[in-house]
Every structure is written in structure tokens, then in C-alpha cells.
Design a protein around this motif. Sequence first.
Motif, mmCIF file in Angstrom:
data_model
loop_
_atom_site.group_PDB
_atom_site.id
_atom_site.type_symbol
_atom_site.label_atom_id
_atom_site.label_comp_id
_atom_site.label_asym_id
_atom_site.label_seq_id
_atom_site.Cartn_x
_atom_site.Cartn_y
_atom_site.Cartn_z
ATOM 1 N N MET A 291 30.281 45.816 44.163
ATOM 2 C CA MET A 291 31.497 45.127 43.699
ATOM 3 C C MET A 291 31.912 45.334 42.368
ATOM 4 O O MET A 291 31.201 45.495 41.816
ATOM 5 C CB MET A 291 30.679 43.485 43.904
ATOM 6 N N LYS A 292 32.578 45.851 42.396
ATOM 7 C CA LYS A 292 33.325 46.134 40.978
ATOM 8 C C LYS A 292 33.649 44.927 39.239
ATOM 9 O O LYS A 292 33.416 43.718 40.068
ATOM 10 C CB LYS A 292 34.879 46.814 40.501
ATOM 11 N N SER A 293 32.860 45.660 38.684
ATOM 12 C CA SER A 293 32.804 44.341 37.558
ATOM 13 C C SER A 293 33.603 44.533 36.282
ATOM 14 O O SER A 293 35.002 45.217 36.671
ATOM 15 C CB SER A 293 32.238 45.995 36.193
ATOM 16 N N VAL A 294 34.383 43.091 36.372
ATOM 17 C CA VAL A 294 35.348 42.440 35.168
ATOM 18 C C VAL A 294 34.819 42.430 34.103
ATOM 19 O O VAL A 294 34.649 41.269 33.652
ATOM 20 C CB VAL A 294 36.051 41.614 36.547
ATOM 21 N N SER A 295 35.774 42.420 32.886
ATOM 22 C CA SER A 295 35.883 41.672 32.035
ATOM 23 C C SER A 295 37.273 41.054 32.454
ATOM 24 O O SER A 295 38.129 41.086 32.040
ATOM 25 C CB SER A 295 36.756 42.685 30.961
ATOM 26 N N ILE A 296 36.893 39.798 32.059
ATOM 27 C CA ILE A 296 38.170 39.069 31.794
ATOM 28 C C ILE A 296 38.011 38.313 30.309
ATOM 29 O O ILE A 296 36.946 37.808 29.227
ATOM 30 C CB ILE A 296 37.570 37.045 32.549
ATOM 31 N N ILE A 297 38.768 38.415 29.700
ATOM 32 C CA ILE A 297 39.552 38.549 28.056
ATOM 33 C C ILE A 297 40.384 37.291 27.844
ATOM 34 O O ILE A 297 41.777 37.076 28.822
ATOM 35 C CB ILE A 297 41.028 39.785 27.486
ATOM 36 N N HIS B 244 30.904 40.169 36.190
ATOM 37 C CA HIS B 244 31.971 40.121 35.147
ATOM 38 C C HIS B 244 31.144 39.712 34.224
ATOM 39 O O HIS B 244 29.838 39.314 33.229
ATOM 40 C CB HIS B 244 32.483 38.552 35.376
ATOM 41 N N GLU B 245 32.133 40.169 32.548
ATOM 42 C CA GLU B 245 31.502 39.580 31.577
ATOM 43 C C GLU B 245 33.134 38.753 30.613
ATOM 44 O O GLU B 245 33.943 38.799 31.320
ATOM 45 C CB GLU B 245 31.867 40.319 30.132
ATOM 46 N N ILE B 246 32.545 37.692 30.033
ATOM 47 C CA ILE B 246 33.123 36.691 29.573
ATOM 48 C C ILE B 246 34.258 37.208 27.756
ATOM 49 O O ILE B 246 32.881 37.091 26.736
ATOM 50 C CB ILE B 246 33.849 35.246 29.662
ATOM 51 N N ILE B 247 35.114 37.076 27.621
ATOM 52 C CA ILE B 247 35.527 38.210 25.840
ATOM 53 C C ILE B 247 36.306 37.389 25.837
ATOM 54 O O ILE B 247 36.822 37.132 26.266
ATOM 55 C CB ILE B 247 35.718 39.082 26.250
ATOM 56 N N LEU C 149 28.735 33.999 24.334
ATOM 57 C CA LEU C 149 29.731 34.961 25.065
ATOM 58 C C LEU C 149 29.738 35.558 23.886
ATOM 59 O O LEU C 149 29.903 35.795 22.983
ATOM 60 C CB LEU C 149 30.933 33.781 25.191
ATOM 61 N N ILE C 150 30.614 36.436 24.674
ATOM 62 C CA ILE C 150 30.574 37.769 23.865
ATOM 63 C C ILE C 150 32.581 37.104 22.533
ATOM 64 O O ILE C 150 33.003 36.490 23.389
ATOM 65 C CB ILE C 150 31.323 38.649 24.295
ATOM 66 N N GLY D 17 34.522 46.438 31.516
ATOM 67 C CA GLY D 17 34.673 46.578 33.170
ATOM 68 C C GLY D 17 35.123 47.155 33.638
ATOM 69 O O GLY D 17 36.394 48.260 32.913
ATOM 70 N N ASP D 18 35.097 47.049 35.251
ATOM 71 C CA ASP D 18 35.997 48.707 35.638
ATOM 72 C C ASP D 18 37.390 47.345 35.725
ATOM 73 O O ASP D 18 38.884 48.589 36.257
ATOM 74 C CB ASP D 18 35.848 48.717 37.486
#
Length: 243
Positions: A1-7, A32-35, A54-55, A78-79
Motif C-alpha cells: 500500500m502506498k503511503s499518503v501525506s494528508i495536508i 498515512h501522515e497528517i500535516i 500532529l505534524i 508520502g508517495d
Amino acid sequence: MKSVSIIIPTYNGLRYLQDCIASIRAQTPFPHEIIVVDNGSDDGTVEFCRNERLIFIANPDNAGFPGACNAGMKIASGDALLLLNNDVLVSRYWLSSMLNCLYSGADIGIVGPMTNYGSGRQQIDIPYTNLEEIAEHYRRAYQGNWLEVRRIIGLCMLIKREVTERIGFLDERFAPGHYEDDDYCYRARMAGFRLMIARDAFVFHYGSASFNREGEERVRQLIQRNRGLFIEKWGVDPVQLMD
């Protein structure tokens, strides 16, 4: 599974942001990461982000939607990068459905979901009842049935990393907001990427939570100004690009 950066850009929208974060955590069980990028809020947003570990980026002033998105995109790992309004609630399978669409073709660059409050083909065509019911309806009716379009609304925009590497970030001339998403989609298409609606994904959108505080006349003037900026930049009216 691709990683996702949620901005998530935000400005004095703590109540919306809290619910948005809670829904992401409840409905996103994969990497996932939340920014959060705060635009100088004075409503406790920074304290909330710190307490929730959170970031986050705390801008001293309001950099507008494109500026805040760009700040988050620059530190994202993220990817794929997902730009998300703070007044959005996500549903079960929302991101997995969008990712399946995004990586179904090498030339697919940007994907968006269906929503209750939007424009164009992303607007649902049935009366809204509740998040779970509508999300399940669209998942069952359109699973794997995606639609190519000319624009994706910026309220929830999933972007393949290769797109940002090719065309860069949002154009901040459109700050504080409106038509920066149309501009980004136009640039992505010119670079050879396709845009898709994952019709089996749904998010709830309260609708213009930040801009509503600015006053109706001021928002109307901003939309008119930014539409002019788009025409000046590209020689085409963005309204003509709406599906």
C-alpha cells in the motif's frame, strides 16, 4: 500500500479540524501522515495539534489556501499527497478507493471523490441523507467505475508524487483561494496526466467554512479577480474547462 501525506490547511476552524482529524483516524487504517498547516489562527488550533502529536506548521499570518498547501507539500514524505479542506469528514474506504484509482494507470495524476457540496460531476446526484449511507451507496454502485474529467475540486485532491515533481506546487497568485485548483489541474493535464473522479469514494463537505466568514460580497469579488488572473495566465476562461 502506498503511503499518503494528508495536508490540511486551516484558519480559525478548530471545531471543523477536530472532527476532520477524528474521521481520518477512524476511517484510514493504512500508512498515512497528517500535516496541518495553520494560517495564524487564534482559536487554539496550534495547541490542539501539539496535544494530538500532529505534524504541523504554524504560520504567523494567513498565507491563504495555496500558500498553506505548498508549505505542507514541501515537507510531505508520502508517495501521494492529498490536499484536504478542514471542513471535510471522510468515510469508510474513502482513501483506498481513491488510491486504487490513482495507481490504476501510469498517466493518472490527480483523483478526487464524490461529495455532497461541490461542483461539476463530483456533486452527488441524489439527496444527501447521512455519511455512511451515501458513502455505501456510491461504493456499491460505482466500485472501480471511475470517470475521467478536466478538473478536480481542491477540497479533496489526491496527487501522485510524480505530478509535483513535474509541475511543482500551487500557484500562490490565487491566494487566499479560488481557481488555484483549476490552475493546478490545467497544468497537470498539459503535462500529460489524466484526472479522475473515484465515484466509489465519498467525503462530506460542510462547504466554504473559511470563506463564509469573509462576507458574501468580498468572496464574490475574490472569485471574479481570480477568474481574471486565470484568464490572464492561460488565455482561456476556467468556466469553459468545467465538466
